[in-house]
Design a protein around this motif. Structure first.
Motif, PDB file in Angstrom:
ATOM      1  N   PRO A  92       0.802  -1.230   0.000  1.00  0.00           N
ATOM      2  CA  PRO A  92       0.000   0.000   0.000  1.00  0.00           C
ATOM      3  C   PRO A  92       0.835   1.281   0.000  1.00  0.00           C
ATOM      4  O   PRO A  92       0.312   2.349  -0.356  1.00  0.00           O
ATOM      5  CB  PRO A  92      -0.819  -0.123   1.293  1.00  0.00           C
ATOM      6  N   TYR A  93       2.103   1.204   0.383  1.00  0.00           N
ATOM      7  CA  TYR A  93       2.946   2.397   0.327  1.00  0.00           C
ATOM      8  C   TYR A  93       2.995   2.949  -1.103  1.00  0.00           C
ATOM      9  O   TYR A  93       2.957   4.158  -1.320  1.00  0.00           O
ATOM     10  CB  TYR A  93       4.362   2.086   0.810  1.00  0.00           C
ATOM     11  N   PHE A  94       3.096   2.043  -2.069  1.00  0.00           N
ATOM     12  CA  PHE A  94       3.118   2.502  -3.464  1.00  0.00           C
ATOM     13  C   PHE A  94       1.740   2.997  -3.889  1.00  0.00           C
ATOM     14  O   PHE A  94       1.614   4.026  -4.568  1.00  0.00           O
ATOM     15  CB  PHE A  94       3.583   1.386  -4.395  1.00  0.00           C
ATOM     16  N   ASN A  95       0.696   2.273  -3.487  1.00  0.00           N
ATOM     17  CA  ASN A  95      -0.657   2.673  -3.857  1.00  0.00           C
ATOM     18  C   ASN A  95      -0.969   4.082  -3.357  1.00  0.00           C
ATOM     19  O   ASN A  95      -1.659   4.862  -4.034  1.00  0.00           O
ATOM     20  CB  ASN A  95      -1.688   1.689  -3.290  1.00  0.00           C
ATOM     21  N   TYR A  96      -0.458   4.412  -2.183  1.00  0.00           N
ATOM     22  CA  TYR A  96      -0.792   5.696  -1.564  1.00  0.00           C
ATOM     23  C   TYR A  96       0.160   6.815  -2.001  1.00  0.00           C
ATOM     24  O   TYR A  96      -0.269   7.919  -2.326  1.00  0.00           O
ATOM     25  CB  TYR A  96      -0.762   5.566  -0.038  1.00  0.00           C
ATOM     26  N   TYR A  97       1.468   6.526  -2.022  1.00  0.00           N
ATOM     27  CA  TYR A  97       2.461   7.572  -2.271  1.00  0.00           C
ATOM     28  C   TYR A  97       3.008   7.571  -3.702  1.00  0.00           C
ATOM     29  O   TYR A  97       3.735   8.479  -4.094  1.00  0.00           O
ATOM     30  CB  TYR A  97       3.630   7.446  -1.297  1.00  0.00           C
ATOM     31  N   GLY A  98       2.726   6.533  -4.467  1.00  0.00           N
ATOM     32  CA  GLY A  98       3.100   6.514  -5.872  1.00  0.00           C
ATOM     33  C   GLY A  98       4.586   6.382  -6.159  1.00  0.00           C
ATOM     34  O   GLY A  98       5.027   6.658  -7.267  1.00  0.00           O
ATOM     35  N   GLY A  99       5.361   5.977  -5.155  1.00  0.00           N
ATOM     36  CA  GLY A  99       6.806   5.824  -5.347  1.00  0.00           C
ATOM     37  C   GLY A  99       7.633   6.889  -4.651  1.00  0.00           C
ATOM     38  O   GLY A  99       8.858   6.774  -4.565  1.00  0.00           O
ATOM     39  N   GLU A 100       6.994   7.919  -4.153  1.00  0.00           N
ATOM     40  CA  GLU A 100       7.725   9.005  -3.475  1.00  0.00           C
ATOM     41  C   GLU A 100       8.511   8.475  -2.281  1.00  0.00           C
ATOM     42  O   GLU A 100       9.693   8.812  -2.109  1.00  0.00           O
ATOM     43  CB  GLU A 100       6.737  10.079  -3.015  1.00  0.00           C
ATOM     44  N   LEU A 101       7.875   7.671  -1.451  1.00  0.00           N
ATOM     45  CA  LEU A 101       8.538   7.166  -0.255  1.00  0.00           C
ATOM     46  C   LEU A 101       9.724   6.281  -0.612  1.00  0.00           C
ATOM     47  O   LEU A 101      10.802   6.378   0.003  1.00  0.00           O
ATOM     48  CB  LEU A 101       7.531   6.392   0.609  1.00  0.00           C
ATOM     49  N   GLU A 102       9.557   5.422  -1.621  1.00  0.00           N
ATOM     50  CA  GLU A 102      10.638   4.529  -2.021  1.00  0.00           C
ATOM     51  C   GLU A 102      11.869   5.317  -2.453  1.00  0.00           C
ATOM     52  O   GLU A 102      13.000   5.032  -2.036  1.00  0.00           O
ATOM     53  CB  GLU A 102      10.170   3.617  -3.166  1.00  0.00           C
ATOM     54  N   PHE A 103      11.667   6.332  -3.304  1.00  0.00           N
ATOM     55  CA  PHE A 103      12.795   7.125  -3.785  1.00  0.00           C
ATOM     56  C   PHE A 103      13.435   7.936  -2.664  1.00  0.00           C
ATOM     57  O   PHE A 103      14.660   8.088  -2.614  1.00  0.00           O
ATOM     58  CB  PHE A 103      12.337   8.056  -4.910  1.00  0.00           C
ATOM     59  N   LYS A 104      12.623   8.464  -1.769  1.00  0.00           N
ATOM     60  CA  LYS A 104      13.176   9.249  -0.658  1.00  0.00           C
ATOM     61  C   LYS A 104      14.019   8.380   0.267  1.00  0.00           C
ATOM     62  O   LYS A 104      15.103   8.787   0.721  1.00  0.00           O
ATOM     63  CB  LYS A 104      12.052   9.917   0.127  1.00  0.00           C
ATOM     64  N   LEU A 105      13.548   7.178   0.543  1.00  0.00           N
ATOM     65  CA  LEU A 105      14.296   6.283   1.428  1.00  0.00           C
ATOM     66  C   LEU A 105      15.581   5.792   0.765  1.00  0.00           C
ATOM     67  O   LEU A 105      16.627   5.697   1.412  1.00  0.00           O
ATOM     68  CB  LEU A 105      13.414   5.107   1.846  1.00  0.00           C
ATOM     69  N   MET A 106      15.514   5.473  -0.517  1.00  0.00           N
ATOM     70  CA  MET A 106      16.729   5.080  -1.227  1.00  0.00           C
ATOM     71  C   MET A 106      17.739   6.223  -1.254  1.00  0.00           C
ATOM     72  O   MET A 106      18.954   6.000  -1.136  1.00  0.00           O
ATOM     73  CB  MET A 106      16.392   4.627  -2.648  1.00  0.00           C
ATOM     74  N   SER A 107      17.250   7.439  -1.380  1.00  0.00           N
ATOM     75  CA  SER A 107      18.132   8.602  -1.353  1.00  0.00           C
ATOM     76  C   SER A 107      18.783   8.752   0.013  1.00  0.00           C
ATOM     77  O   SER A 107      19.978   9.073   0.112  1.00  0.00           O
ATOM     78  CB  SER A 107      17.343   9.866  -1.709  1.00  0.00           C
ATOM     79  N   MET A 108      18.028   8.508   1.068  1.00  0.00           N
ATOM     80  CA  MET A 108      18.591   8.582   2.420  1.00  0.00           C
ATOM     81  C   MET A 108      19.657   7.517   2.639  1.00  0.00           C
ATOM     82  O   MET A 108      20.637   7.739   3.356  1.00  0.00           O
ATOM     83  CB  MET A 108      17.470   8.433   3.453  1.00  0.00           C
ATOM     84  N   MET A 109      19.478   6.351   2.009  1.00  0.00           N
ATOM     85  CA  MET A 109      20.483   5.292   2.107  1.00  0.00           C
ATOM     86  C   MET A 109      21.665   5.524   1.169  1.00  0.00           C
ATOM     87  O   MET A 109      22.614   4.756   1.155  1.00  0.00           O
ATOM     88  CB  MET A 109      19.836   3.933   1.814  1.00  0.00           C
ATOM     89  N   GLN A 110      21.581   6.587   0.382  1.00  0.00           N
ATOM     90  CA  GLN A 110      22.633   7.007  -0.541  1.00  0.00           C
ATOM     91  C   GLN A 110      22.917   5.963  -1.625  1.00  0.00           C
ATOM     92  O   GLN A 110      24.059   5.600  -1.888  1.00  0.00           O
ATOM     93  CB  GLN A 110      23.919   7.349   0.223  1.00  0.00           C
ATOM     94  N   TYR A 111      21.823   5.507  -2.253  1.00  0.00           N
ATOM     95  CA  TYR A 111      22.005   4.688  -3.449  1.00  0.00           C
ATOM     96  C   TYR A 111      22.750   5.516  -4.487  1.00  0.00           C
ATOM     97  O   TYR A 111      22.556   6.734  -4.600  1.00  0.00           O
ATOM     98  CB  TYR A 111      20.655   4.246  -4.003  1.00  0.00           C
ATOM     99  N   ASP A 112      23.592   4.852  -5.251  1.00  0.00           N
ATOM    100  CA  ASP A 112      24.361   5.532  -6.284  1.00  0.00           C
ATOM    101  C   ASP A 112      23.677   5.484  -7.643  1.00  0.00           C
ATOM    102  O   ASP A 112      23.813   6.419  -8.437  1.00  0.00           O
ATOM    103  CB  ASP A 112      25.753   4.895  -6.400  1.00  0.00           C
ATOM    104  N   HIS A 134      12.324  13.186  -6.301  1.00  0.00           N
ATOM    105  CA  HIS A 134      12.565  12.639  -4.963  1.00  0.00           C
ATOM    106  C   HIS A 134      13.791  11.731  -4.910  1.00  0.00           C
ATOM    107  O   HIS A 134      14.170  11.249  -3.845  1.00  0.00           O
ATOM    108  CB  HIS A 134      11.338  11.862  -4.480  1.00  0.00           C
ATOM    109  N   ALA A 135      14.412  11.484  -6.051  1.00  0.00           N
ATOM    110  CA  ALA A 135      15.586  10.596  -6.114  1.00  0.00           C
ATOM    111  C   ALA A 135      16.852  11.440  -6.274  1.00  0.00           C
ATOM    112  O   ALA A 135      16.994  12.179  -7.257  1.00  0.00           O
ATOM    113  CB  ALA A 135      15.453   9.619  -7.279  1.00  0.00           C
ATOM    114  N   THR A 136      17.766  11.306  -5.323  1.00  0.00           N
ATOM    115  CA  THR A 136      19.062  11.980  -5.450  1.00  0.00           C
ATOM    116  C   THR A 136      20.060  11.126  -6.222  1.00  0.00           C
ATOM    117  O   THR A 136      21.128  11.605  -6.577  1.00  0.00           O
ATOM    118  CB  THR A 136      19.644  12.296  -4.063  1.00  0.00           C
ATOM    119  N   PHE A 137      19.711   9.885  -6.478  1.00  0.00           N
ATOM    120  CA  PHE A 137      20.539   8.991  -7.276  1.00  0.00           C
ATOM    121  C   PHE A 137      20.067   9.050  -8.726  1.00  0.00           C
ATOM    122  O   PHE A 137      19.009   9.603  -9.026  1.00  0.00           O
ATOM    123  CB  PHE A 137      20.473   7.555  -6.740  1.00  0.00           C
TER     124      PHE A 137
END
Length: 305
Positions: A92-112, A134-137
């Motif tokens: 449901p995270y994707f259903n609700y946020y559309g991918g925003e949360l996934e990209f923000k969390l990956m950015s916090m983990m500093q994906y390259d 929302h993706a810094t990578f």
């Protein structure tokens, strides 16, 4: 392998001893150590599985993965963190946020870097585009042509990193979308032959840019036993040259360690995939000498998060 056992069981000394080599053979001033960490098909699994889950109790979760990545970075600062696609769709995270949360969390983990999987089109190419801020990578795909879509200019065919003097070229490959994704979702995205794209990439990265390591982020799938003519990571490794490592996705294949495939010129290629849902984190360590030639030592393992 349990996470708490990781540090002592996958430390460099254990890795080299498992190959019949002593730590002193490599850890000197003339040796460079590069660690590749990777995920695939996380599918919006942010939380760990519940304790009563029949197959994966208490496994996975972004918080645990982030802590594990931080521990490894303290051990070796020369780390690349990569993803092989299908970041979206599954909870449901994707259903609700559309991918925003996934990209923000990956950015916090500093994906390259990441490539793009078929499910990353599940909110359409516009939905993917909407989440890009929302993706810094960055994202790479050498065989998806986005020039007639809103994604034009946002996805590069490859990226070159310099880690402690090691030149690493990384390119992406995506699976054919026709028949797998509704045309209305990917619109004018053009699928090009991945083998031809790979050959073009290795020419650019190895021959022209003199990369010491070439990595393919693939969402083609590990293997298709029931479809022997279908292109997969194992086949790609065998019919090309100058790729050192293929990090795969799509087929949700759990490997304890990388497969080793002989390529077109009889050199070894590592092929790895770590299942799905963020349950595992892949780790591959390369040891290079002062001339950036690969030593006959690497360690590859799949760590339960």
């Amino acid at each position: 392998m349990k996470r708490r056992d990781f540090i002592e069981k996958t430390a460099a000394s254990s890795a080299l001893l498992s190959l019949g080599l002593s730590l002193s053979s490599f850890e000197n001033k003339e040796t460079k150590h590069l660690t590749i960490l990777h995920t695939n098909d996380v599918h919006s699994y942010i939380d760990p599985f519940p304790a009563n889950h029949p197959r994966n109790p208490n496994m996975g979760g972004v918080v645990r993965r982030a802590a594990l990545i931080e521990t490894i970075r303290k051990e070796n600062p020369n780390v690349l963190l990569l993803d092989a696609g299908d970041i979206f769709q599954g909870t449901p995270y994707f259903n609700y946020y559309g991918g925003e949360l996934e990209f923000k969390l990956m950015s916090m983990m500093q994906y390259d870097l990441s490539t793009i999987g078929n499910h990353d089109f599940d909110n359409g190419v516009e939905g993917l585009y909407a989440q890009m801020p929302h993706a810094t990578f960055e994202f790479v795909s050498a065989n998806y042509d986005f020039k007639n879509t809103v994604m034009d200019g946002l996805v590069k065919p490859y990226k070159i990193f310099n880690k402690n003097g090691i030149k690493v070229g990384v390119f992406g490959l995506g699976i054919e979308l026709d028949g797998l994704v509704d045309k209305a979702m990917y619109k004018e995205t053009v699928y090009n032959n991945p083998v031809e794209a790979a050959q073009d990439m290795v020419r650019i990265l190895k021959k022209e840019n003199k990369c010491d390591l070439v990595i393919c982020l693939s969402h083609l799938g590990y293997n298709y036993k029931d479809e022997p003519n279908k292109l997969c990571d194992l086949k790609l490794a065998a019919i090309t040259q100058d790729i050192d490592l293929i990090i795969g996705g799509h087929t949700h294949t759990f490997l304890d360690k990388p497969a080793i495939v002989k390529n077109l010129v009889d050199k070894e290629v590592l092929v790895n995939q770590v299942g799905c849902y963020g349950i595992n984190l892949g780790r591959i360590d390369f040891y290079l000498n002062n001339n950036n030639n690969k030593q006959n030592a690497f360690k590859g393992t799949s760590i339960i998060v």
